[in-house]
Design an enzyme around this catalytic site. Structure first.
Site, PDB file in Angstrom:
ATOM      1  N   ARG A 164     -12.151 -42.427   6.943  1.00  0.00           N
ATOM      2  CA  ARG A 164     -12.263 -41.350   6.092  1.00  0.00           C
ATOM      3  C   ARG A 164     -13.045 -40.224   5.803  1.00  0.00           C
ATOM      4  O   ARG A 164     -14.018 -40.257   6.067  1.00  0.00           O
ATOM      5  CB  ARG A 164     -12.202 -42.199   5.018  1.00  0.00           C
ATOM      6  CG  ARG A 164     -12.260 -42.293   3.251  1.00  0.00           C
ATOM      7  CD  ARG A 164     -10.343 -42.158   2.758  1.00  0.00           C
ATOM      8  NE  ARG A 164     -10.964 -42.119   1.414  1.00  0.00           N
ATOM      9  CZ  ARG A 164      -9.656 -40.915   0.366  1.00  0.00           C
ATOM     10  NH1 ARG A 164      -9.099 -40.236   1.061  1.00  0.00           N
ATOM     11  NH2 ARG A 164      -9.434 -41.156  -0.752  1.00  0.00           N
ATOM     12  N   THR A 210       0.172 -38.326   1.780  1.00  0.00           N
ATOM     13  CA  THR A 210      -0.040 -39.081   2.820  1.00  0.00           C
ATOM     14  C   THR A 210       1.289 -39.449   3.782  1.00  0.00           C
ATOM     15  O   THR A 210       1.905 -38.655   4.303  1.00  0.00           O
ATOM     16  CB  THR A 210      -0.814 -40.061   2.677  1.00  0.00           C
ATOM     17  OG1 THR A 210      -1.630 -39.668   1.172  1.00  0.00           O
ATOM     18  CG2 THR A 210      -1.325 -41.094   3.964  1.00  0.00           C
TER      19      THR A 210
END
Length: 577
Positions: free
Chosen positions: A112, A386
């Site tokens: 991340r 995404t």
């Protein structure tokens, strides 16, 4: 020549509901590092398979498998290819999560993005303490430190069989020689361009794209070549890092030091036993794995309420909304980066705790939103665009990977001279605790901005196993809708006994506590007007959403992989002999 089977289905089916017993196992024990997978696996499959976001990624996977690569090699090559051919969401300028099952062991890789070192808690607030609209969404100040390249480097270094240059080669080819632009990509480019107009250099890089024509990206090809030659250092140090840092000077916060110090993190996945399967899914800083486990478990605890209730009925939708309302209350209060905040994972997925939450469900009418509080008490302190892909190899290894630049084309900033589209992931922090982000979800101090912190995400790459063998690999984009979409598909398959194609294609809906008593439906398969009317009579409101996931799933039937790409997107599923 490898045998290829591709599937694109649009179908619906409804059958009787079946209950699922659920118990929690919790975090897995940490496992020792080792470099490579073995050449043979006890779970030999008839073929490898992928469910990916576009045909170029499928071609890449086939090339990697043909060269003797395993699921991890294929996953890494797919990720880099999508950074070229699926630029609205595929990326090397963002970050994500990877759930792996290798040699019968579960793993989870957190790559991340992180907040830059100069980020501050109030960086998106004006002098009156109010959120400045759009500042966390568009432009240089919206960008978090990218993690994708280091994540791919770590995964392939640890588990891949091929050389690094081999897995980069397909992406470099597509960047140098170009790819044919799809109509959907142009539609998304045009929508994004309106948001970025006058704010970024987006149009300079993508304004020339035309549907049906070949689009080349020479700057990106050079960047990928540096990564191929030098590994992760080819991105986080040297020329590429200097170009990114220079593009930020006077505009954004990321420095050469931010890039040099970025590291992906191996974490313990959340693991739970359910319906005879082991669910392996994402831990914090994802909220999705905990949310998925809570949804599955709470539904099982309400077996008597769900028995005999048709999937397409108002009562079924109401009961699911009641469950989701409580999951999102917990998400807002307790979840954040575990390196900064002690997330009470074991408590949130505890059998007794979930049973208590299930008993709060009102089977007749919507619970008052203000009455739905975080279940552990208040003292314990995403854009849908995404992309996800699922991979299994013939040795029985599996990868479920979800990565993102947040909104379509991220922040709209392309680092000059690199071709790298940079994320707008800073919007996934709580700019101001209690104020909703772009998805309408709120957060607490647990997800407040801090230097080097990773923002909370809903990404939920998930693998199901049975008897230590892979049974399902699944995931989707969709922001806060990610884990509710995966929950609905798993319920369709295992509770309603629907074939995978029908389970993925079926209508999906979403509720997330706020706005109060609002159910989001999708244009792909809208709810029956009579059902909508019945729910409105109960007190619900309805809102249309343009996107409700792009599921990429592979189900293993004995030793035969059955991949499925969501008919909502331009994905391709392929069996490779």
């Amino acid at each position: 020549m490898p045998l290829k089977q591709e599937h694109r289905f649009r179908s619906l089916a409804l059958t009787a509901v079946a209950a699922a017993a659920f118990s929690v196992v919790g975090f897995v024990e940490s496992t020792p590092a080792y470099a490579k997978t073995s050449d043979t696996q006890p779970q030999a499959l008839t073929a490898s398979a992928v469910a990916v976001a576009d045909k170029y990624a499928a071609d890449t996977a086939e090339q990697i498998f043909r060269q003797g690569g395993n699921a991890v090699d294929a996953a890494v090559a797919i990720a880099f290819t999508l950074a070229v051919t699926y630029p609205e969401a595929g990326n090397i300028g963002g970050g994500g999560f990877m759930t792996l099952y290798v040699d019968h062991r579960p793993y989870f890789l957190d790559y991340r993005e992180r907040a830059p070192m100069s980020a501050t808690r109030n960086m998106y607030l004006d002098d009156k303490g109010e959120v400045i609209k759009g500042m966390s969404l568009y432009g240089h100040r919206a960008v978090g430190v990218p993690g994708t390249v280091d994540g791919m480097w770590e995964a392939q270094k640890r588990f891949g069989k091929l050389k690094w240059k081999q897995v980069l080669a397909p992406a470099i080819k597509y960047a140098e020689n170009g790819f044919v632009v799809d109509d959907q990509l142009i539609e998304r480019r045009d929508r994004a361009a309106k948001d970025f107009a006058g704010k970024t250099n987006f149009d300079l890089y993508f304004g020339s794209m035309k549907a049906g024509q070949t689009f080349k990206q020479p700057d990106l090809a050079d960047t990928l070549q540096r990564i191929s030659d030098k590994g992760a250092k080819g991105f986080y140090q040297g020329k590429t890092a200097d170009l990114i840092a220079t593009s930020m000077t006077g505009h954004g916060l990321i420095t050469a030091r931010d890039l040099k110090e970025y590291k992906a993190v191996w974490r313990q996945p959340v693991v739970a036993s359910w319906n005879g399967y082991r669910v392996i899914t994402a831990p914090p800083p994802s909220s999705g794995g905990i949310g998925l486990v809570q949804l599955l478990k709470m539904k099982a605890d309400l077996k008597d309420k769900f028995d005999g209730v048709p999937l397409d009925s108002a009562q079924y939708i109401h009961l699911v909304a009641e469950i989701e309302k409580r999951v999102f209350a917990d998400r807002a209060q307790y979840l954040g980066d575990p390196d900064f905040y002690k997330v009470p994972v074991a408590q949130l997925i505890d059998d007794d705790y979930i049973l208590k939450r299930a008993q709060e469900v009102n089977p007749e009418t919507p619970s008052d939103t203000k009455s739905v509080q975080p279940g552990l008490g208040t003292s314990m302190p995403e854009k849908a665009e995404t992309t996800h892909f699922s991979v299994v190899d013939k040795w029985g290894n599996a990868v479920s990977n979800t990565y993102t630049i947040n909104g379509y084309f991220g922040s709209g900033v392309i680092a000059e001279g690199t071709g790298v589209v940079l994320n707008d992931e800073m919007d996934d922090f709580s700019a101001k605790p209690g104020v909703a982000n772009m998805f309408g979800v709120v957060g607490s101090d647990a997800n407040a901005i801090a230097p080097r912190k990773r923002p909370l995400s809903s990404m939920t790459p998930t693998i199901l196993t049975k008897d230590d063998k892979v049974a399902m690999v699944i995931g989707t984009p969709g922001g806060s809708r990610i884990f509710t979409s995966i929950f609905q598909v798993l319920s369709n398959v295992y509770d309603f006994q629907m074939p995978l194609a029908e389970a993925v294609g079926a209508t999906r809906f979403h509720h997330q506590l706020l706005p109060p008593n609002t159910i989001f439906q999708e244009p792909f398969h809208q709810l029956d007007p009579d059902v909508v009317k019945q729910l409105e009579d109960k007190g619900y409101k309805f809102s249309m959403q343009g996107f409700n996931g792009d599921i990429q799933a592979i189900r293993i039937d004995d030793t035969t992989p059955q991949p499925m790409s969501d008919p909502r997107g331009r994905g391709v599923s392929r069996v490779i002999q």
